[in-house]
Design an enzyme around this catalytic site. Structure first.
Site, short mmCIF file in Angstrom:
data_model
loop_
_atom_site.label_atom_id
_atom_site.label_comp_id
_atom_site.label_asym_id
_atom_site.label_seq_id
_atom_site.Cartn_x
_atom_site.Cartn_y
_atom_site.Cartn_z
N SER A 17 -33.94 11.87 -17.92
CA SER A 17 -33.56 11.92 -16.52
C SER A 17 -34.76 12.31 -15.65
O SER A 17 -35.78 11.63 -15.66
CB SER A 17 -32.37 12.87 -16.33
OG SER A 17 -31.78 12.70 -15.06
N HIS A 32 -26.08 7.85 -19.48
CA HIS A 32 -27.25 8.50 -18.88
C HIS A 32 -27.85 9.45 -19.90
O HIS A 32 -27.23 10.45 -20.26
CB HIS A 32 -26.86 9.28 -17.62
CG HIS A 32 -28.01 9.91 -16.90
ND1 HIS A 32 -28.98 9.18 -16.24
CD2 HIS A 32 -28.37 11.21 -16.75
CE1 HIS A 32 -29.86 9.99 -15.70
NE2 HIS A 32 -29.53 11.24 -16.00
N ASP A 72 -26.92 2.73 -15.32
CA ASP A 72 -27.13 4.17 -15.48
C ASP A 72 -26.06 4.97 -14.75
O ASP A 72 -25.88 4.85 -13.53
CB ASP A 72 -28.52 4.54 -14.95
CG ASP A 72 -28.83 6.00 -15.15
OD1 ASP A 72 -29.45 6.34 -16.16
OD2 ASP A 72 -28.43 6.82 -14.29
#
Length: 416
Positions: free
Chosen positions: A198, A361, A294
């Protein structure tokens, strides 16, 4: 078997701030990524045989100004390698959103994302950090490190706000962490992989060439970005949620001075915080692992509540089977934008790709998505196998899934 987690933003934040106060407050919450994440350690119950690794604060970091938002020293978790992996290293940069305003950064420094005072004293190492060959076939016996994230600008800021005592020192934290690990034996590495998830995945892109530069030419050094391919996409209301937020991060935290001049000499610094404008110019071999849809970008950038005040997208976000034709097309357009963003990058033989058509994610940190019997696959190859094959130059890996809903191996997230 698919597994699911509910992200319940309102329940999580009710004790923190009243979302109904104003739109700008909501935008700050987006920047902080404070909603529950399936990557958060407390969301994973460690088993009896879990590898729990203690937190180490970086000695001497404070004297170098390499501090978290609140001025406390940064930290990391380190588990020694063994056997054939004794001189190989995985450095994993933690993620956790950003802060783009004084108010959001002031809040952030009261959490583990802005202060080592609130960090967990030990973390469970799973996925790419696991020490078990059946869980992590490529890197299980390497030196494995998780660098904690406490600056709010993907380890890239440089500045100080005296009035609010906010230290924007992400770049210094990166440098201090690397110096510390080099002293712990990383200087002797024959193999090294910089990874991140991330906001940490964005950081691994920003620092990839710097990482390679730490080692002599004889060291095999590569980079992995997991869920770090944030796109400058248009939301459902026609706005640019992420661009507006990144502008605040870059401006407030002085990030522009640490962005590649090859980009900033041609584009606005905010645009140079987007990986799509960076990856093609990175010289070090890199692997991009990303879900084509995502889940964080879908929920917080493409369809944030502020862009859908009447809830026209709510049912579609909760259950893709309830999306109409135009909504599905919107998702497919986002996937196409992602594929376009990596087109030049993918042409290099040294780079790798794993873009699966999932609503997920970060897929490298937790076991179910990294390497298990039912983990996600593209072309019958699991994430861990694809990345291992690429790192060891066994085969070229350019795995791009067919469009949704073709993939039946996804571990999708359900947003509420």
């Amino acid at each position: 078997m698919k597994w699911y987690l509910l992200w319940v933003l309102s329940l999580w934040s009710v004790a923190l701030i009243d979302l109904s106060r104003s739109e700008d407050v909501f935008e700050e919450l987006i920047a902080e990524e404070i909603f529950p994440s399936y990557l958060d350690e407390e969301a994973v119950s460690p088993g009896a045989n879990s590898l729990m690794v203690p937190l180490t604060l970086i000695p001497g970091a404070v004297s170098k100004g390499a501090v978290c938002l609140d001025g406390t020293p940064p930290g990391y978790h380190f588990h020694r390698g063994f056997g054939s992996g004794a001189n190989s290293w995985v450095i994993h940069l933690e993620g956790g959103g950003w802060c783009n305003t004084i108010r959001s950064c002031v809040f952030r420094k009261t959490t583990r994302r802005g202060s080592s005072k609130f960090m967990e004293k030990q973390l469970n190492f799973t996925g790419i950090l696991s020490n078990k060959p059946e869980e992590n076939p490529g890197f299980y016996n390497w030196n494995r490190v998780r660098v904690r994230y406490c600056d709010g600008a993907s380890f890239a800021g440089e500045g100080y706000d005296e009035a609010n005592q906010l230290y924007f020192r992400g770049q210094r934290i990166w440098s201090a962490a690397m110096e510390e690990l080099m002293s712990k034996g990383m200087r002797n590495a024959n193999q090294a992989l910089l990874s991140g998830c991330s906001a940490g995945g964005l950081a691994s892109i920003l620092h990839c060439d710097e990482f390679k530069g730490l080692f002599p030419g004889t060291t095999k050094a590569k980079c992995l970005s997991d869920a770090g391919l944030f796109l400058d996409a248009t939301n459902v209301a026609g706005g640019h949620t992420l661009r507006d937020m990144f502008e605040g991060v870059v401006t407030l935290q002085g990030v522009q001075k640490n962005l590649p001049s090859s980009c900033t000499s041609q584009k606005d610094p905010t645009l140079c915080f987007f990986p799509q404008n960076l990856v093609s110019n990175i010289k070090t071999p890199m692997f991009l692992l990303n879900a084509a849809y995502d889940a964080w970008q879908v929920d917080q950038s493409l369809i944030p509540s502020i862009a859908d005040p009447h809830g026209l997208w709510h049912d579609c976000k909760v259950d893709r089977l309830r999306c109409n034709t135009s909504q599905i097309k919107f998702f497919q357009d986002f996937r196409n934008q992602m594929l376009s963003a990596v087109e030049v990058f993918s042409q290099s033989n040294q780079n790798g790709l794993f873009i699966n058509s999932c609503f997920a994610h970060c897929q490298s940190e937790l076991q179910p998505t990294w390497y298990e019997n039912d983990s996600p696959r593209v072309g019958n190859k699991a994430v861990a196998v694809a990345i291992t094959d690429w790192f060891f130059d066994r085969t070229a890996v350019k795995a791009i899934d067919c469009p949704y809903p073709c993939d039946k191996t996804c571990h999708d997230l359900v947003l509420k």
